[in-house]
Design an enzyme around this catalytic site. Structure first.
Site, mmCIF file in Angstrom:
data_model
loop_
_atom_site.group_PDB
_atom_site.id
_atom_site.type_symbol
_atom_site.label_atom_id
_atom_site.label_comp_id
_atom_site.label_asym_id
_atom_site.label_seq_id
_atom_site.Cartn_x
_atom_site.Cartn_y
_atom_site.Cartn_z
ATOM 1 N N THR A 169 -0.376 0.661 6.978
ATOM 2 C CA THR A 169 -0.132 -0.408 5.816
ATOM 3 C C THR A 169 -0.202 -1.626 6.457
ATOM 4 O OG1 THR A 169 1.050 -1.545 4.296
ATOM 5 C CG2 THR A 169 2.212 -0.178 5.476
ATOM 6 N N GLY A 188 -5.633 -5.162 6.492
ATOM 7 C CA GLY A 188 -6.486 -4.207 6.662
ATOM 8 C C GLY A 188 -7.635 -4.439 7.553
ATOM 9 N N THR A 198 0.908 -1.215 0.043
ATOM 10 C CA THR A 198 0.079 0.014 0.124
ATOM 11 C C THR A 198 0.806 1.228 -0.023
ATOM 12 O OG1 THR A 198 -1.967 -0.978 1.012
ATOM 13 C CG2 THR A 198 -1.384 1.383 1.518
ATOM 14 N N ARG A 211 -14.149 -6.672 -1.611
ATOM 15 C CA ARG A 211 -13.692 -6.349 -0.359
ATOM 16 C C ARG A 211 -12.917 -5.068 -0.226
ATOM 17 N NH1 ARG A 211 -8.180 -5.044 1.429
ATOM 18 N NH2 ARG A 211 -7.818 -5.857 3.495
ATOM 19 N N VAL A 212 -13.309 -4.309 0.728
ATOM 20 C CA VAL A 212 -12.642 -2.978 0.977
ATOM 21 C C VAL A 212 -11.818 -3.138 2.309
ATOM 22 C CG1 VAL A 212 -13.083 -0.506 1.621
ATOM 23 C CG2 VAL A 212 -14.841 -1.872 -0.077
ATOM 24 N N GLY A 213 -10.711 -2.613 2.293
ATOM 25 C CA GLY A 213 -9.802 -2.572 3.600
ATOM 26 C C GLY A 213 -9.924 -1.327 4.354
#
Ligand code: ASP
Length: 370
Positions: free
Chosen positions: A281, A284, A230, A258-260
């Protein structure tokens, strides 16, 4: 103070530096020892980092810092000089892009956007061009930005066609009454506002494809994902306003949709003038559950902790208990900077008031905090 005596200090654009700054990067000047690959002393460095049980910041007088992800730090034995240079140059270019904005009197928001855009355009990093593949062999990107002066924030999640998601995040902050736009709506919003769009094949890189293949082979049926980095930036400007930004392709082989933590305020990104600008980073889900960056800020504001103490508490003491590792870059309005992490390493760099750049790319330059 540099945490590790083997910090490789990159001195770029020396013409802009003061004598003091130049002295600071000359080996033997006693200020920072440079260019001693392999000479790292992780154990001593760790002890120094927490001397007397009290975490100490990595550096002072920092104006901008960037990271290129936890879990992506290089191993000396597997890294060619050309690869090392490419990563150091990538971090340095991002720092210089942010510095250019700050020098012209630009805001910390503009500086972190400029820095993150450079990292997004660099295929080495897991954001923008170099974003990893999800389980469907597609790319879905997340990004956010936050302004410390008034807690304004903007973010996008799951975008598929924005070249620079961090710029879309800034537009959400500045042009809408919302904080987080996701999916097609976010892509459309960015395009309507004139941001360059790309097709999914723009994000294709051989390296990420091989990583997906490896993940699918190794993790067949397990539903697991791999952490792949990231990018992020934190900065303080001439008005002493803080800002933070984070951008990512997420995790290799993640589920579609998927969202982190990266686009979530208080998890992957946070900035508040009186406390901290932080970009995270790592795993997540753990940073979301642990409300990582928001907790660092709260520990400073309500817990009476200093920046290094608060960041250490969250990254090293609390998050690993939730089952994942990672790191954070954290900066306050006085220029105090720290980069604690529980992962093996964390690619990062910072730039000080006098124009000095420090980059850390090898795992032994950034030993995990204990
Ligand atoms: N935190 C990012 C995510 O979970 C990945 C990373 O930083 O490695 O999406």
């Amino acid at each position: 103070m540099a945490r590790n005596p083997a910090v490789r200090t990159t001195c770029v654009g020396a013409g802009a530096l003061s004598l003091a700054a130049l002295l600071a990067v000359v080996p033997g000047s006693g200020a920072v020892s440079a260019d001693q690959p392999g000479a790292a002393e992780p154990v001593a460095a760790r002890a120094a980092q927490t001397a007397g049980g009290k975490p100490r910041p990595d550096a002072r007088h920092v104006v901008i810092a960037v990271h290129g992800g936890a879990g992506t730090a290089l191993k000396r034995e597997d890294t060619t000089p050309a690869q090392e240079k490419a990563y150091r140059d990538g971090l340095t270019e991002a720092l210089r892009a942010g510095q250019k904005v700050l020098r012209k009197g630009g805001s910390s928001v503009a500086a972190v956007e400029a820095a993150v855009r450079r990292l997004e355009d660099n295929p080495l990093f897991n954001a923008g061009k170099g974003a990893v593949f999800n389980e469907d062999a597609g790319h879905e990107l997340d990004a956010s930005v936050m302004r410390g002066s008034d807690l304004a924030a903007g973010a996008v999640a799951g975008v598929r066609n924005v070249r620079n998601p961090v710029s879309a995040a800034r537009l959400v902050m500045e042009k809408t009454k919302h904080v987080l736009l996701a999916g097609e709506g976010a892509d459309d919003f960015a395009a309507r506002n004139g941001l360059p769009t790309v097709t999914q094949d723009y994000y294709w890189t051989e390296k990420r494809w091989q990583e997906l293949m490896k993940a699918k082979g190794r993790l067949k049926g397990s539903g697991e994902t791999l952490t792949q980095g990231t990018v992020g930036a934190v900065a303080v400007d001439g008005k002493r306003d803080l800002a933070a930004a984070t951008s990512t392709g997420g995790l290799t082989n993640k589920m579609a949709g998927r969202v982190g933590d990266s686009p979530v305020v208080g998890a992957g990104t946070y900035a508040k003038n009186g406390t901290v600008a932080a970009s995270a980073t790592g795993a997540g889900e753990v940073f979301l559950r642990g409300a990582a960056t928001g907790t660092i800020s709260n520990l400073i504001e309500f817990g009476g902790r200093d920046l290094a103490g608060a960041a250490y508490e969250v990254l090293v003491k609390r998050l690993p208990h939730l089952g994942g590792t990672g790191g954070v870059i954290a900066l306050n309005a006085q220029g105090v900077f720290d980069a604690p992490h529980s992962s093996e390493g964390m690619l990062h760099g910072y730039l000080t008031e006098d124009g000095r750049v420090v980059t850390k790319v090898f795992a032994d330059e950034t030993p995990a905090n204990e």
